[in-house]
Design a protein around this motif. Sequence first.
Motif, PDB file in Angstrom:
ATOM      1  N   ALA A 155       0.691  16.836   1.377  1.00 43.59           N
ATOM      2  CA  ALA A 155      -0.465  16.493   2.178  1.00 43.59           C
ATOM      3  C   ALA A 155      -0.301  15.309   3.009  1.00 43.59           C
ATOM      4  O   ALA A 155      -1.057  14.762   3.463  1.00 43.59           O
ATOM      5  CB  ALA A 155      -1.748  16.120   0.893  1.00 43.59           C
ATOM      6  N   GLY A 156       0.923  15.084   3.199  1.00 44.00           N
ATOM      7  CA  GLY A 156       1.459  14.006   4.253  1.00 44.00           C
ATOM      8  C   GLY A 156       1.537  12.600   3.641  1.00 44.00           C
ATOM      9  O   GLY A 156       1.538  11.693   4.424  1.00 44.00           O
ATOM     10  N   HIS A 157       1.631  12.523   2.414  1.00 42.19           N
ATOM     11  CA  HIS A 157       1.809  11.142   1.909  1.00 42.19           C
ATOM     12  C   HIS A 157       3.136  10.814   1.512  1.00 42.19           C
ATOM     13  O   HIS A 157       4.090  11.751   1.148  1.00 42.19           O
ATOM     14  CB  HIS A 157       0.917  10.765   0.527  1.00 42.19           C
ATOM     15  CG  HIS A 157      -0.461  11.239   0.984  1.00 42.19           C
ATOM     16  ND1 HIS A 157      -1.387  10.597   1.923  1.00 42.19           N
ATOM     17  CD2 HIS A 157      -1.325  12.207   0.461  1.00 42.19           C
ATOM     18  CE1 HIS A 157      -2.526  11.035   2.071  1.00 42.19           C
ATOM     19  NE2 HIS A 157      -2.532  12.123   1.193  1.00 42.19           N
ATOM     20  N   GLN A 158       3.416   9.547   1.285  1.00 42.10           N
ATOM     21  CA  GLN A 158       4.901   9.021   1.026  1.00 42.10           C
ATOM     22  C   GLN A 158       4.886   8.759  -0.845  1.00 42.10           C
ATOM     23  O   GLN A 158       3.846   8.288  -1.156  1.00 42.10           O
ATOM     24  CB  GLN A 158       5.178   7.993   1.672  1.00 42.10           C
ATOM     25  CG  GLN A 158       6.679   7.616   1.206  1.00 42.10           C
ATOM     26  CD  GLN A 158       7.162   6.592   2.145  1.00 42.10           C
ATOM     27  OE1 GLN A 158       7.185   6.487   3.266  1.00 42.10           O
ATOM     28  NE2 GLN A 158       7.959   5.532   1.592  1.00 42.10           N
ATOM     29  N   VAL A 165      -0.900   7.847   2.631  1.00 47.31           N
ATOM     30  CA  VAL A 165      -0.883   6.836   1.616  1.00 47.31           C
ATOM     31  C   VAL A 165       0.539   6.817   1.137  1.00 47.31           C
ATOM     32  O   VAL A 165       1.196   7.477   0.832  1.00 47.31           O
ATOM     33  CB  VAL A 165      -1.864   6.985   0.644  1.00 47.31           C
ATOM     34  CG1 VAL A 165      -1.832   6.174  -0.535  1.00 47.31           C
ATOM     35  CG2 VAL A 165      -3.206   7.281   1.240  1.00 47.31           C
ATOM     36  N   ASP A 166       1.065   5.492   0.653  1.00 45.76           N
ATOM     37  CA  ASP A 166       2.186   5.237  -0.030  1.00 45.76           C
ATOM     38  C   ASP A 166       1.886   4.983  -1.702  1.00 45.76           C
ATOM     39  O   ASP A 166       1.077   4.339  -2.018  1.00 45.76           O
ATOM     40  CB  ASP A 166       2.824   3.932   0.448  1.00 45.76           C
ATOM     41  CG  ASP A 166       4.323   3.696   0.182  1.00 45.76           C
ATOM     42  OD1 ASP A 166       4.870   4.856  -0.269  1.00 45.76           O
ATOM     43  OD2 ASP A 166       5.013   2.895   0.333  1.00 45.76           O
ATOM     44  N   ILE A 167       2.286   6.140  -2.305  1.00 36.98           N
ATOM     45  CA  ILE A 167       2.063   6.445  -3.701  1.00 36.98           C
ATOM     46  C   ILE A 167       3.107   6.037  -4.803  1.00 36.98           C
ATOM     47  O   ILE A 167       4.297   6.607  -4.373  1.00 36.98           O
ATOM     48  CB  ILE A 167       1.583   7.681  -3.922  1.00 36.98           C
ATOM     49  CG1 ILE A 167       0.431   8.104  -2.939  1.00 36.98           C
ATOM     50  CG2 ILE A 167       1.195   8.015  -5.344  1.00 36.98           C
ATOM     51  CD1 ILE A 167      -0.207   9.427  -2.901  1.00 36.98           C
ATOM     52  N   MET A 168       2.952   5.190  -5.699  1.00 35.02           N
ATOM     53  CA  MET A 168       4.068   5.076  -6.743  1.00 35.02           C
ATOM     54  C   MET A 168       3.481   5.774  -8.059  1.00 35.02           C
ATOM     55  O   MET A 168       2.532   5.637  -8.452  1.00 35.02           O
ATOM     56  CB  MET A 168       4.161   3.496  -7.087  1.00 35.02           C
ATOM     57  CG  MET A 168       4.996   3.167  -8.033  1.00 35.02           C
ATOM     58  SD  MET A 168       6.671   3.845  -7.521  1.00 35.02           S
ATOM     59  CE  MET A 168       6.827   2.564  -6.080  1.00 35.02           C
TER      60      MET A 168
END
Length: 217
Positions: A54-57, A29-32
């Motif tokens: 956890a593998g997210h950006q 998941v791409d998180i801002m």
Amino acid sequence: MVRYRSATTRAFHGVRAGARAAPAYDRRVDIMLFHSAYGPRPAVHAAADRLRAAGHQVHVPDLYDGRTAETVEDGMKIKDEIGTDELLRRAVRASAPHSASGLLYAGFSLGAALAQNLALGDEKARGLLLLHGTSDIADDASVDDLPVQLHVADPDLFEPDDWQNVWYRQIRAAGADVEVFRYPGAGHVYTDPDLPDYDEEAAEKTWRIALGFIESL
């Protein structure tokens, strides 16, 4: 408690017109992630590192030009000096380059208010994670089953019960799929270990639930 009026909630419309959503099998998941009124303190970057592990950006824009605050009063002075409209513009500019595949908007307190406004104004938003804060919702706000999760202290002087009840009804009416988790006895920004608000048990529970929420998107 930070409120952004409805005129700003449409600022992000059109940024992602024609964008293609991320494939359903992509678990990243791409998180801002937006900081609180305290600014980009170490706890914000530690939270981003936890999410990356956890593998997210994760993107952590600095909306305060490098400044941080040790007290909420000093943080609000910086916020007022910059202005809420300018903070929202900065948040939009930071998010736009990363929005093509669908962002999870997230934030702490002030940052949660910003995240909410962007998520409700972005038809391609993947989800909304609110930590310690919410914002006003326009009467004409509309989303298509947007996943929303709120974590908040109980009680919280900045997010009183009557406001939360109104907020919950409004965001449900807008079409969001909402979960609310409340933490008795915790301080307002209870996830920051360097603040008096910190509550270790509540913070760890919040991150455990939040990571599960993100994995479900």
